[in-house]
Write an enzyme that holds these catalytic residues in place. Sequence first.
Site, PDB file in Angstrom:
ATOM      1  N   GLN A   2     -33.905  -9.709 -64.873  1.00 13.07           N
ATOM      2  CA  GLN A   2     -32.695  -8.915 -65.135  1.00 13.07           C
ATOM      3  C   GLN A   2     -33.013  -7.461 -65.484  1.00 13.07           C
ATOM      4  O   GLN A   2     -32.129  -6.615 -65.482  1.00 13.07           O
ATOM      5  CB  GLN A   2     -31.872  -9.554 -66.258  1.00 13.07           C
ATOM      6  CG  GLN A   2     -31.308 -10.913 -65.857  1.00 13.07           C
ATOM      7  CD  GLN A   2     -30.429 -11.479 -66.941  1.00 13.07           C
ATOM      8  OE1 GLN A   2     -30.920 -12.085 -67.887  1.00 13.07           O
ATOM      9  NE2 GLN A   2     -29.132 -11.266 -66.837  1.00 13.07           N
ATOM     10  N   CYS A  45     -22.835 -13.882 -67.372  1.00  9.33           N
ATOM     11  CA  CYS A  45     -24.193 -13.357 -67.236  1.00  9.33           C
ATOM     12  C   CYS A  45     -24.133 -11.837 -67.154  1.00  9.33           C
ATOM     13  O   CYS A  45     -23.258 -11.298 -66.473  1.00  9.33           O
ATOM     14  CB  CYS A  45     -24.820 -13.929 -65.962  1.00  9.33           C
ATOM     15  SG  CYS A  45     -26.469 -13.314 -65.623  1.00  9.33           S
ATOM     16  N   LEU A  46     -25.047 -11.167 -67.852  1.00  8.47           N
ATOM     17  CA  LEU A  46     -25.048  -9.702 -67.836  1.00  8.47           C
ATOM     18  C   LEU A  46     -25.313  -9.153 -66.432  1.00  8.47           C
ATOM     19  O   LEU A  46     -24.955  -8.020 -66.135  1.00  8.47           O
ATOM     20  CB  LEU A  46     -26.098  -9.157 -68.817  1.00  8.47           C
ATOM     21  CG  LEU A  46     -25.829  -9.438 -70.303  1.00  8.47           C
ATOM     22  CD1 LEU A  46     -26.966  -8.915 -71.153  1.00  8.47           C
ATOM     23  CD2 LEU A  46     -24.506  -8.840 -70.754  1.00  8.47           C
ATOM     24  N   HIS A  82     -29.957 -21.431 -68.999  1.00 12.13           N
ATOM     25  CA  HIS A  82     -29.501 -20.299 -68.188  1.00 12.13           C
ATOM     26  C   HIS A  82     -30.647 -19.290 -67.976  1.00 12.13           C
ATOM     27  O   HIS A  82     -30.890 -18.845 -66.853  1.00 12.13           O
ATOM     28  CB  HIS A  82     -28.308 -19.643 -68.903  1.00 12.13           C
ATOM     29  CG  HIS A  82     -27.748 -18.427 -68.242  1.00 12.13           C
ATOM     30  ND1 HIS A  82     -26.452 -18.356 -67.788  1.00 12.13           N
ATOM     31  CD2 HIS A  82     -28.300 -17.214 -67.972  1.00 12.13           C
ATOM     32  CE1 HIS A  82     -26.234 -17.149 -67.260  1.00 12.13           C
ATOM     33  NE2 HIS A  82     -27.343 -16.443 -67.362  1.00 12.13           N
TER      34      HIS A  82
HETATM   35 ZN   LIG Z   1     -27.918 -14.531 -66.841  1.00 14.43          ZN
END
Ligand SMILES: [Zn+2]
Length: 159
Positions: free
Chosen positions: A51, A90-91, A132
């Site tokens: 991410q 989710c970001l 996650h």
């Molecule tokens: Zn995520």
Amino acid sequence: MATRNIVKRGEDVLAKKCRDVTNFDDRLWTLLDDMYETMKAANGVGLAGPQVGILRRVVVIDVGDENGKIELINPVVTMMKGKQHELEGCLSVPGLWGYVERPAKVRVKAQNRYGKEFEIEGEELLAIALCHEIDHLNGILFVDKADQLLTQEQLEERK
Ligand SMILES: [Zn+2]
């Protein structure tokens, strides 16, 4: 510490499998510190290496419980028990939420920032966050597993 850009869905890096961390050095510590700051600034409860564009098995989590900040290096799920079916976001997937089936309880073996092994158990939100974030390390997003996706608008209509 510094915040980093959060990679959004559609970028290749989110669909790739991460490699193990082998060097427990100040480069890793800076990454962990930056990831935590980035997650907090975005009001998230977890963030994984991909991410922030790093294909390494690194996760930070803070669900606001007594565990506080959790740093997981090379995490592996060693036990799963029961089931839960909750709404996730989710970001990396802003504006979209979905119901995902997860274990009710998980145990994870990982290393800390110095390379020392430890285990952590989580239930409820922590179990979801652990699953996650570990999914991210394998190139899997919650939207790949969700049985129903909702936009912000749809979510508000349900309230
Ligand atoms: Zn995520």
